[in-house]
Write an enzyme that holds these catalytic residues in place. Structure first.
Site, PDB file in Angstrom:
ATOM      1  N   GLU A 127     -37.243  -8.903 -25.536  1.00  0.00           N
ATOM      2  CA  GLU A 127     -37.966  -9.237 -26.765  1.00  0.00           C
ATOM      3  C   GLU A 127     -39.302  -8.513 -26.875  1.00  0.00           C
ATOM      4  O   GLU A 127     -39.695  -8.098 -27.971  1.00  0.00           O
ATOM      5  CB  GLU A 127     -38.185 -10.750 -26.851  1.00  0.00           C
ATOM      6  CG  GLU A 127     -36.955 -11.555 -27.238  1.00  0.00           C
ATOM      7  CD  GLU A 127     -35.980 -11.759 -26.083  1.00  0.00           C
ATOM      8  OE1 GLU A 127     -34.876 -12.284 -26.330  1.00  0.00           O
ATOM      9  OE2 GLU A 127     -36.333 -11.390 -24.938  1.00  0.00           O
ATOM     10  N   HIS A 196     -34.137 -24.060 -25.670  1.00  0.00           N
ATOM     11  CA  HIS A 196     -33.564 -23.681 -26.953  1.00  0.00           C
ATOM     12  C   HIS A 196     -33.954 -24.640 -28.071  1.00  0.00           C
ATOM     13  O   HIS A 196     -33.383 -24.583 -29.160  1.00  0.00           O
ATOM     14  CB  HIS A 196     -32.036 -23.620 -26.852  1.00  0.00           C
ATOM     15  CG  HIS A 196     -31.522 -22.491 -26.018  1.00  0.00           C
ATOM     16  ND1 HIS A 196     -31.634 -22.480 -24.654  1.00  0.00           N
ATOM     17  CD2 HIS A 196     -30.903 -21.340 -26.365  1.00  0.00           C
ATOM     18  CE1 HIS A 196     -31.081 -21.372 -24.184  1.00  0.00           C
ATOM     19  NE2 HIS A 196     -30.645 -20.657 -25.202  1.00  0.00           N
TER      20      HIS A 196
END
Length: 391
Positions: A127, A196
């Protein structure tokens, strides 16, 4: 380097247009103005100009009973990408599995076949690297849309988003624009576990130089993404993992939503409820109960998390004199805490009761379903809060 649309992309866009062209009413003037403002030489109006040009568009389109088609929210986001990539060859998409796989929630399904793998770029699981690459591409004239497979993973790119994305236009003395969109799924899902189930609004709100918006319906998901792509400012778009399969009828014709304007969901006179994203549906779930109990709540989806639309919020508070904030963000340092502070600073004299904020608990989200529910705001808590405020 800008890449022209492929023949497949042009054909796909034409097919999409034909599919949605039947019985389409004339495009409202506000939309025509906003669209025309950015076409010559592929120039773009800044977010504020776009906002002013289309303030009336939402009301005009939402009130129309003709035309329109039903889509799920992920399909609305996909439509926005297809339309913007077809109109502007500098728009591209970057992220993990956004190519042949079509994205973790299928927002980019079929885009690589339409536009090619240079404009829909699959990346390694890194990322920080691909977000930095997107920022560099924006500095050189492209308009990248960076997708985080899960917004929690974008914490790995926090340095790039903060020190580069937010600050380069300032530290360069205005020599660089960063017209980038950073978007992806977040929020508390269904037993997705702590890593998450993060809400990054509270992490990013203090970064100077970026805008933040949160979509809650297929309509505003498409309109906000299109507006974000057209903005010369870096924009973070928060999508909720549980809303991708939400269905709604949206207009056939082109429209965009303001990046700086809240949405009046339900007018009322007794209490202002400010909310956004998934919590909008918890609030609307209890509205019928509240009305049956004799309350008349006004519900506003704030949508713009940075900056807040204090004009709309303030006008509502001046009418109701009471305010409840309902969010999924964290209690400490969250969006609700910042919004409550802004309300106290600006509208204290209008309040007849202290502003109340319902937020998630300051704990990592548990995996067990019953414990997970206990960490986020539930409808019964909203009813109880309204009754307490209106005593």
């Amino acid at each position: 380097m800008a890449v022209a649309p492929s023949p497949q992309a042009t054909a796909a866009a034409a097919a999409l247009s034909r599919h949605r062209s039947a019985a389409v009413p004339p495009v409202p003037r506000s939309v025509r103005v906003a669209t025309a403002a950015r076409r010559p030489g592929w120039t773009r109006a800044r977010a504020g100009l776009v906002a002013r040009a289309v303030v009336a568009a939402k009301g005009e389109l939402a009130s129309s009973d003709t035309g329109g088609h039903e889509v799920l929210m992920f399909e609305a986001l996909r439509e926005a990408m297809i339309e913007e990539m077809t109109l502007d060859p500098t728009v591209c998409m970057i992220g993990e599995d956004v190519g042949d796989y079509g994205g973790s929630y299928k927002v980019s399904k079929g885009l690589s076949e339409m536009f090619g793998d240079l404009r829909v770029l699959d990346t390694p699981i890194a990322e920080n690297s691909f977000t930095g690459m997107g920022i560099g591409a924006a500095m050189k004239g492209l308009r990248p849309v960076v997708e985080g497979m899960n917004m929690g993973f974008l914490l790995l790119a926090y340095n790039q988003i903060s020190n580069n994305c937010g600050m380069l236009p300032y530290t360069s003395g205005g020599q660089f624009k960063i017209p980038i969109v950073i978007r992806g799924p977040g929020g508390v899902g269904r037993q997705l576990g702590a890593e998450h189930s993060q809400r990054l609004e509270s992490y990013f709100q203090s970064i100077p130089g970026i805008q933040m918006v949160a979509c809650s319906t297929p309509y505003n998901a498409k309109g906000l993404l299109k507006a974000a792509i057209r903005s010369d400012n870096p924009v973070v778009l928060f999508e909720h993992v549980l809303l991708y399969n939400l269905k709604e009828k949206i207009p056939d014709e082109e429209y965009i939503c303001s990046l700086e304007e809240a949405e009046m969901v339900r007018p009322g006179s007794q209490l202002t409820i400010l909310t956004y994203s998934r919590m909008r549906y918890h609030v609307m779930q209890v509205v019928k109960t509240l009305v049956n109990k004799g309350y008349d709540p006004e519900v506003i989806d704030i949508r713009s998390l940075k900056p807040f639309d204090l004009h709309t919020i303030g006008n509502s508070i001046k009418k109701t004199h009471r305010v409840l904030i309902v969010e999924e963000c964290m209690r400490t340092g969250g969006i609700g805490a910042s919004l409550r502070s802004a309300i106290i600073d600006n509208f204290w004299d209008e309040l007849d009761a202290r502003p109340v904020c319902l937020s998630s608990q300051d704990v990592p989200t548990p995996y067990a379903a019953t414990l997970e529910d206990a960490t986020v705001v539930q409808p019964a808590q909203i009813v109880a809060a309204v009754e307490e405020i209106c005593q």
